[in-house]
Design an enzyme around this catalytic site. Structure first.
Site, PDB file in Angstrom:
ATOM      1  CG  ASP A  43       7.259  49.803  80.863  1.00  0.00           C
ATOM      2  OD1 ASP A  43       8.384  50.633  80.553  1.00  0.00           O
ATOM      3  OD2 ASP A  43       7.413  49.645  82.044  1.00  0.00           O
ATOM      4  CB  SER A  74       9.959  45.796 107.225  1.00  0.00           C
ATOM      5  OG  SER A  74      10.895  45.025 106.655  1.00  0.00           O
ATOM      6  N   GLY A 127      16.778  45.579  94.419  1.00  0.00           N
ATOM      7  CA  GLY A 127      17.626  46.171  93.647  1.00  0.00           C
ATOM      8  C   GLY A 127      18.342  45.630  92.609  1.00  0.00           C
ATOM      9  N   GLY A 129      16.792  44.145  89.713  1.00  0.00           N
ATOM     10  CA  GLY A 129      15.769  43.967  88.574  1.00  0.00           C
ATOM     11  C   GLY A 129      14.992  42.883  88.577  1.00  0.00           C
ATOM     12  CB  SER A 133      10.263  48.534  94.558  1.00  0.00           C
ATOM     13  OG  SER A 133      10.871  48.520  93.206  1.00  0.00           O
ATOM     14  CG  ASP A 177       8.716  46.435  86.772  1.00  0.00           C
ATOM     15  OD1 ASP A 177       9.160  45.844  85.731  1.00  0.00           O
ATOM     16  OD2 ASP A 177       9.501  47.271  87.408  1.00  0.00           O
TER      17      ASP A 177
HETATM   18  C1  GLA Z   1      12.037  48.984  85.166  1.00  0.00           C
HETATM   19  C2  GLA Z   1      10.611  49.626  85.300  1.00  0.00           C
HETATM   20  C3  GLA Z   1       9.690  49.115  84.151  1.00  0.00           C
HETATM   21  C4  GLA Z   1      10.537  49.057  82.729  1.00  0.00           C
HETATM   22  C5  GLA Z   1      11.675  48.589  82.948  1.00  0.00           C
HETATM   23  C6  GLA Z   1      12.563  48.493  81.671  1.00  0.00           C
HETATM   24  O1  GLA Z   1      11.701  47.672  85.696  1.00  0.00           O
HETATM   25  O2  GLA Z   1      10.014  49.672  86.395  1.00  0.00           O
HETATM   26  O3  GLA Z   1       8.694  50.046  84.316  1.00  0.00           O
HETATM   27  O4  GLA Z   1      10.648  50.543  82.265  1.00  0.00           O
HETATM   28  O5  GLA Z   1      12.544  49.018  84.125  1.00  0.00           O
HETATM   29  O6  GLA Z   1      11.907  47.786  80.640  1.00  0.00           O
END
Ligand code: GLA
Length: 391
Positions: A43, A74, A127, A129, A133, A177
């Site tokens: 990206d 929160s 955290g 993936g 966030s 994201d």
């Molecule tokens: C994270 C970043 C994204 C992208 C991915 C890898 O999630 O926030 O912008 O770069 O890593 O594809």
């Protein structure tokens, strides 16, 4: 798996909102996390990716105040913070920094007249993936813009989130994201072209399979990982090519011949090769998912993993082991490390009638080797951002 519905989460949070603030929210913004099927680390170089939103969300609720005070509760941290406009740049903890930075950037551009009471919470694991966030930023920005700004479009949300990430949090990230969180459509796959910031939707014809997330429980945050270094290395590679060719080309125009020019610098060469082939895999993936060819989908996932692990070097021992173990299971078509990397989850395509067996197999095999428990769950897709105003 945590299968709480969006409606249930919203109604639970409304009650908490009332308990904390003795009033009802004026606006509720619900931003989902995402999985990324393919197109990893493409990206920020204006490449392609196929992400889609999942049924886990971050929810922001706001009610207006007539003074300059911000009270933020929160749910996940069970903590309330209160501050005024002058304190938007001071924060003790990372979650607080995310919230204040986001309000700070919106305020810088749109000049809010008053503060508000706000509740934030959700069920996206932090955290690992799945973009907790990004969903947090999207839900806060959309709630504030919807409440206080007459005119804005969804690309404005993207822009603001990216400024927060780059200027305040120091992550040179792309917009994968946030884009997925905003634009996903339920039961559709989203193919994004980050060069034009446009997207298309397509259907899956894969039958009798599920997408399964294997969470290594290795937590990573982009700020302290080598993420920014990968961004720099790609730019270095492109600059070198431009210098050697004595002309200015861009990432999306790179050819294999161009990349061959930097072959002597093995690291830069490998980074650019990953980018080049990963984009090709995105195009092939769209075709294979549309045609329902699960064997080829699996192969593309495994090729992507190999490239991310060996060429882009964003995997880790636990994740590589998960992929090697998965390959030995008869229900596994393919999988790969997902997201920023250095830990987090693998995303995998698994045959339905062997799914249960795959899940317990991976958990057991992993435990035998690393002596801790991991989480493995089927992932369910969902609709993108939802802002509720008629409450
Ligand atoms: C994270 C970043 C994204 C992208 C991915 C890898 O999630 O926030 O912008 O770069 O890593 O594809």
């Amino acid at each position: 798996m945590d299968r709480i519905t969006k409606d249930k989460l919203v109604s639970d949070y409304k009650k908490i909102f009332f308990n904390k603030f003795k009033t009802y929210p004026d606006i509720i913004s619900i931003a989902p996390g995402r999985v990324n099927i393919i197109g990893e680390h493409t990206d920020y170089n204006f490449g392609l990716a196929i992400p889609t939103a999942i049924n886990k969300w971050i929810i922001t609720m706001i009610s207006d105040r007539n003074d300059n005070q911000f009270n933020i509760h929160s749910v996940n941290y069970d903590k309330m913070i209160s501050f005024s406009f002058n304190d938007l740049t001071k924060s003790d903890e990372l979650w607080e920094k995310y919230i204040k930075s986001t309000i700070y950037i919106v305020n810088k551009k749109y000049k809010l007249n008053n503060g508000f009471d706000m509740l934030i919470g959700g069920n996206i694991p932090i955290g690992f993936g799945m973009s907790s966030s990004a969903a947090l930023e999207v839900s806060i920005v959309s709630a504030i813009l919807d409440k206080y700004c007459d005119k804005y479009d969804q690309y404005e949300i993207l822009k603001i989130c990216n400024v927060v990430e780059k200027e305040i949090l120091g992550i040179q990230s792309g917009i994968l994201d946030q884009y997925a969180s905003i634009f996903s459509k339920n039961k559709k796959f989203l193919l994004i072209d980050f060069n034009s910031n446009t997207h298309e939707y397509f259907d899956s014809n894969i039958k009798n399979c599920s997408w399964v997330l294997v969470n290594s429980m290795i937590s990573r945050d982009l700020v302290s990982s080598d993420y920014n270094i990968r961004v720099l290395e790609c730019n270095e590679g492109l600059d070198l090519i431009n210098k050697l060719k004595n002309e200015k080309t861009s990432f999306n125009k790179l050819s294999l011949d161009d990349i061959e020019l930097v072959k002597k610098n093995k690291k830069l060469y490998c980074r650019l090769l990953h980018f080049y082939y990963e984009n090709k895999r995105v195009r092939s993936m769209k075709k294979e998912i549309s045609n329902g060819n699960k064997y080829n989908v699996g192969q593309l996932l495994l090729e992507s993993h190999f490239s991310l692990s060996k060429r882009y070097e964003v995997s880790c021992r636990e994740i590589d082991t998960i992929i090697s173990m998965s390959k030995k299971h008869p229900g596994f078509y393919g999988g790969r490390i997902m997201g920023g990397g250095f830990g987090g989850c693998t995303i995998n395509l698994v045959e339905n009638n062997l799914k249960k067996d795959f899940i317990s197999y991976i958990k057991n095999e992993f435990y035998k080797k690393f002596e801790y428990n991991i989480k493995v769950e089927e992932v369910f897709f969902s609709e993108g951002l939802d802002v509720l105003t008629d409450l």
